[in-house]
Design a protein around this motif. Structure first.
Motif, mmCIF file in Angstrom:
data_model
loop_
_atom_site.group_PDB
_atom_site.id
_atom_site.type_symbol
_atom_site.label_atom_id
_atom_site.label_comp_id
_atom_site.label_asym_id
_atom_site.label_seq_id
_atom_site.Cartn_x
_atom_site.Cartn_y
_atom_site.Cartn_z
ATOM 1 N N LEU A 223 0.824 -1.202 0.000
ATOM 2 C CA LEU A 223 0.000 0.000 0.000
ATOM 3 C C LEU A 223 0.862 1.257 0.000
ATOM 4 N N GLY A 224 2.117 1.116 0.330
ATOM 5 C CA GLY A 224 3.107 2.175 0.211
ATOM 6 C C GLY A 224 4.333 1.606 -0.471
ATOM 7 N N ASP A 225 5.227 2.486 -0.914
ATOM 8 C CA ASP A 225 6.432 2.010 -1.585
ATOM 9 C C ASP A 225 7.286 1.205 -0.613
ATOM 10 N N PRO A 226 7.611 -0.051 -0.940
ATOM 11 C CA PRO A 226 8.447 -0.865 -0.050
ATOM 12 C C PRO A 226 9.841 -0.262 0.101
ATOM 13 N N PRO A 227 10.448 -0.421 1.261
ATOM 14 C CA PRO A 227 11.800 0.103 1.472
ATOM 15 C C PRO A 227 12.840 -0.820 0.860
ATOM 16 N N GLY A 228 14.041 -0.312 0.768
ATOM 17 C CA GLY A 228 15.145 -1.104 0.250
ATOM 18 C C GLY A 228 16.413 -0.276 0.257
ATOM 19 N N ASN A 229 17.496 -0.890 -0.153
ATOM 20 C CA ASN A 229 18.745 -0.139 -0.237
ATOM 21 C C ASN A 229 19.089 0.127 -1.694
ATOM 22 N N ALA A 230 20.146 0.934 -1.866
ATOM 23 C CA ALA A 230 20.513 1.339 -3.214
ATOM 24 C C ALA A 230 20.947 0.158 -4.063
ATOM 25 N N TRP A 231 21.462 -0.907 -3.439
ATOM 26 C CA TRP A 231 21.917 -2.056 -4.199
ATOM 27 C C TRP A 231 20.769 -2.681 -4.993
ATOM 28 N N GLY A 232 19.571 -2.718 -4.392
ATOM 29 C CA GLY A 232 18.443 -3.359 -5.069
ATOM 30 C C GLY A 232 17.455 -2.399 -5.689
ATOM 31 N N GLU A 233 17.818 -1.115 -5.757
ATOM 32 C CA GLU A 233 16.856 -0.113 -6.219
ATOM 33 C C GLU A 233 16.356 -0.378 -7.625
ATOM 34 N N GLN A 234 17.249 -0.813 -8.519
ATOM 35 C CA GLN A 234 16.846 -1.037 -9.891
ATOM 36 C C GLN A 234 15.776 -2.128 -10.000
ATOM 37 N N ALA A 235 15.727 -3.019 -9.044
ATOM 38 C CA ALA A 235 14.727 -4.085 -9.086
ATOM 39 C C ALA A 235 13.388 -3.629 -8.528
ATOM 40 N N TRP A 236 13.407 -2.889 -7.387
ATOM 41 C CA TRP A 236 12.124 -2.603 -6.724
ATOM 42 C C TRP A 236 11.518 -1.260 -7.074
ATOM 43 N N GLU A 237 12.202 -0.436 -7.878
ATOM 44 C CA GLU A 237 11.648 0.873 -8.174
ATOM 45 C C GLU A 237 10.381 0.808 -9.020
ATOM 46 N N ILE A 238 10.128 -0.302 -9.701
ATOM 47 C CA ILE A 238 8.938 -0.440 -10.535
ATOM 48 C C ILE A 238 7.673 -0.708 -9.718
ATOM 49 N N LEU A 239 7.822 -0.909 -8.408
ATOM 50 C CA LEU A 239 6.671 -1.308 -7.594
ATOM 51 C C LEU A 239 5.654 -0.196 -7.415
ATOM 52 N N TRP A 240 5.968 1.022 -7.874
ATOM 53 C CA TRP A 240 4.981 2.101 -7.800
ATOM 54 C C TRP A 240 3.691 1.684 -8.522
ATOM 55 N N TYR A 241 3.833 0.898 -9.593
ATOM 56 C CA TYR A 241 2.653 0.502 -10.363
ATOM 57 C C TYR A 241 1.748 -0.425 -9.564
ATOM 58 N N LEU A 242 2.340 -1.411 -8.891
ATOM 59 C CA LEU A 242 1.535 -2.318 -8.082
ATOM 60 C C LEU A 242 0.835 -1.567 -6.963
ATOM 61 N N ARG A 243 1.571 -0.626 -6.333
ATOM 62 C CA ARG A 243 0.976 0.169 -5.261
ATOM 63 C C ARG A 243 -0.206 1.003 -5.775
ATOM 64 N N THR A 244 -0.037 1.657 -6.914
ATOM 65 C CA THR A 244 -1.103 2.485 -7.469
ATOM 66 C C THR A 244 -2.286 1.632 -7.903
ATOM 67 N N TYR A 245 -1.999 0.514 -8.540
ATOM 68 C CA TYR A 245 -3.058 -0.396 -8.960
ATOM 69 C C TYR A 245 -3.865 -0.895 -7.762
ATOM 70 N N LEU A 246 -3.178 -1.257 -6.696
ATOM 71 C CA LEU A 246 -3.857 -1.773 -5.519
ATOM 72 C C LEU A 246 -4.785 -0.724 -4.918
ATOM 73 N N TRP A 247 -4.347 0.522 -4.865
ATOM 74 C CA TRP A 247 -5.209 1.592 -4.347
ATOM 75 C C TRP A 247 -6.414 1.818 -5.254
ATOM 76 N N PHE A 248 -6.223 1.754 -6.562
ATOM 77 C CA PHE A 248 -7.355 1.900 -7.473
ATOM 78 C C PHE A 248 -8.365 0.775 -7.269
ATOM 79 N N VAL A 249 -7.886 -0.427 -7.040
ATOM 80 C CA VAL A 249 -8.790 -1.555 -6.791
ATOM 81 C C VAL A 249 -9.623 -1.298 -5.532
#
Length: 467
Positions: A223-249
């Motif tokens: 429901l919010g952007d998951p936390p993480g470190n800079a090492w994994g940022e390139q992987a988890w930065e796309i999660l904004w879409y899942l968060r936005t989709y979930l709120w729209f649902v």
């Protein structure tokens, strides 16, 4: 979209992966650069509407993505709809009375079918290949953008707006059933693929000295952007879409009720929130502000999906639709090109206001063409291989959206090893981004085979390597 670097659980900026900086725009917090080129003009992550990054997915890419959920998520939504009972049941056919004569039966068979009302919305049977194709192209565009970082890609094909509109259409269809049942179904189909993917990402970040705080709950329900470190940022930065989709649902039962009270007025006014966010009130620089800006940016597209499902688009005059859509696109283009100094680029992902209006105009034309001309792309079935690819992309939209970033990251060290083989070094274009693009798709195919079955389990279907 994201949160500030001062948020708990987020260390200072560190070098990324193998030195290949890229992102989704929304959520990357810095100018997109192609793989294999040095990062420059760095801006602090988060992305905000004023000089910050804004975007995904995606898929649905998360992300109906799509996820496929058929969304935007990026998602195999329609197939799941049928499997989970989302489609309306046809009434039983009444048997003929025993006293009916043979002549009467022949007379009934010769009677023509009644013509549908001219204003009635189309009711296609089975899957809609037009929407399936749009979603597949949207996912390809997401992967392409993350590989090359082309600023103009979002103008040629605004993938995220399209995925939200398709997800909105399916959500309106599903809400013919009880709202709580629909929401549970959407969450059930979204979270297991997210958990499966997140297990590997979180484990990798923990190995690389990341210690989460209470914000790790967002890795359970985003429901919010998951936390993480800079090492994994390139992987988890796309999660904004899942968060936005979930709120729209979660908001869809209320939004759909408001839309049906005054369809055209609510559709037009759904652009008001992005104007307020941009000109009148600056959201806070945190998870709440990021989520609010993304919701405001793509609210029109989600409501547009309602309008298509309810047949509202089909009843509008073509001249008005075309003129207003082109006006929205023109305004978005003018604003993007005249505000490059603030963002360093005309990339729509960096400019939420331009993204909202460009997506609104572009997606309206696509959806109106579907409603007005009854486009179905049924002829796609004649091209067996292409039709098969479209089917797989839709059935594995969430998997494709989530894992494509990791595939592109892994393509870099894999290509590095090719330099150790003299024949590869001589005959393969190892320095070309197009070569890395191809390797990335090979790895995406591997992830679809290895991880796509989770989407089947989430949809309560028998797990398969390929749909």
């Amino acid at each position: 979209m994201s949160w500030g670097a001062d948020q708990p659980g987020y260390p200072p900026e560190q070098p990324q992966g193998y030195g290949y900086g890229y992102g989704d725009g929304y959520g990357s917090g810095r100018q997109q650069q192609p793989y294999g080129q040095p990062q420059y003009g760095g801006r602090p992550y988060p992305q905000r509407y004023d000089g910050h990054d804004q975007q995904g997915y995606a898929p649905e890419y998360v992300p109906e993505y799509a996820p496929a959920d058929y969304s935007a998520y990026p998602a195999s939504e329609q197939a799941s709809e049928q499997a989970s009972g989302d489609t309306a049941q046809l009434p039983p056919v009444e048997p003929e009375f025993a006293a009916t004569t043979e002549a009467e039966l022949r007379g009934r068979e010769s009677e023509p079918e009644p013509a549908p009302a001219p204003d009635a919305p189309p009711k296609p049977a089975g899957r809609d290949r037009y929407f399936d194709t749009l979603r597949a192209v949207a996912l390809v565009r997401v992967v392409t953008y993350h590989t090359f970082g082309w600023a103009w890609a979002g103008m040629v094909f605004p993938s995220m707006g399209i995925m939200f509109a398709l997800a909105g259409t399916l959500m309106a269809k599903s809400l013919e059933r009880p709202a709580l049942k629909v929401i549970r179904s959407r969450i059930r189909r979204l979270l297991p693929p997210f958990w499966f993917w997140g297990f590997f990402v979180v484990t990798a970040m923990l190995i690389h000295d990341w210690m989460p705080g209470w914000q790790i709950v967002y890795w359970i329900v985003p429901l919010g952007d998951p936390p993480g470190n800079a090492w994994g940022e390139q992987a988890w930065e796309i999660l904004w879409y899942l968060r936005t989709y979930l709120w729209f649902v979660l908001l869809s039962p209320l939004l759909l009720r408001a839309f049906r009270l005054a369809p055209v007025a609510v559709l037009v006014l759904s652009l008001a929130p992005i104007l307020v966010v941009h000109f009148l009130w600056e959201p806070p620089d945190d998870r709440f502000g990021s989520a609010l800006t993304d919701l405001a940016t793509f609210l029109f597209c989600w409501i547009l999906g309602f309008a298509h499902r309810d047949g509202v688009l089909q009843r509008l005059k073509p001249f008005a639709v075309v003129v207003l859509s082109l006006a929205a696109i023109g305004y978005a283009g003018w604003y993007a090109f005249t505000h490059q100094a603030e963002t360093g680029s005309y990339d729509l992902d960096d400019i939420p206001l331009a993204q909202a209006f460009w997506s609104a105009g572009f997606v309206t034309l696509l959806m109106y063409a579907k409603a007005h001309f009854r486009i179905d792309f049924a002829g796609l079935a004649r091209f067996k291989r292409l039709d098969r690819i479209v089917t797989i992309f839709n059935a594995r939209a969430v998997t494709l959206y989530l894992w494509h970033e990791i595939a592109l990251i892994l393509a870099v060290p894999l290509i590095d090893q090719f330099w150790n083989v003299p024949a590869f070094e001589t005959y393969l274009p190892l320095e070309s981004q197009w070569f890395m693009f191809g390797i990335g798709w090979i790895l995406i195919a591997v992830f679809i085979l290895l991880c796509g079955w989770v989407e089947d389990v989430a949809a309560k279907k028998k797990p398969r390597l390929l749909p």
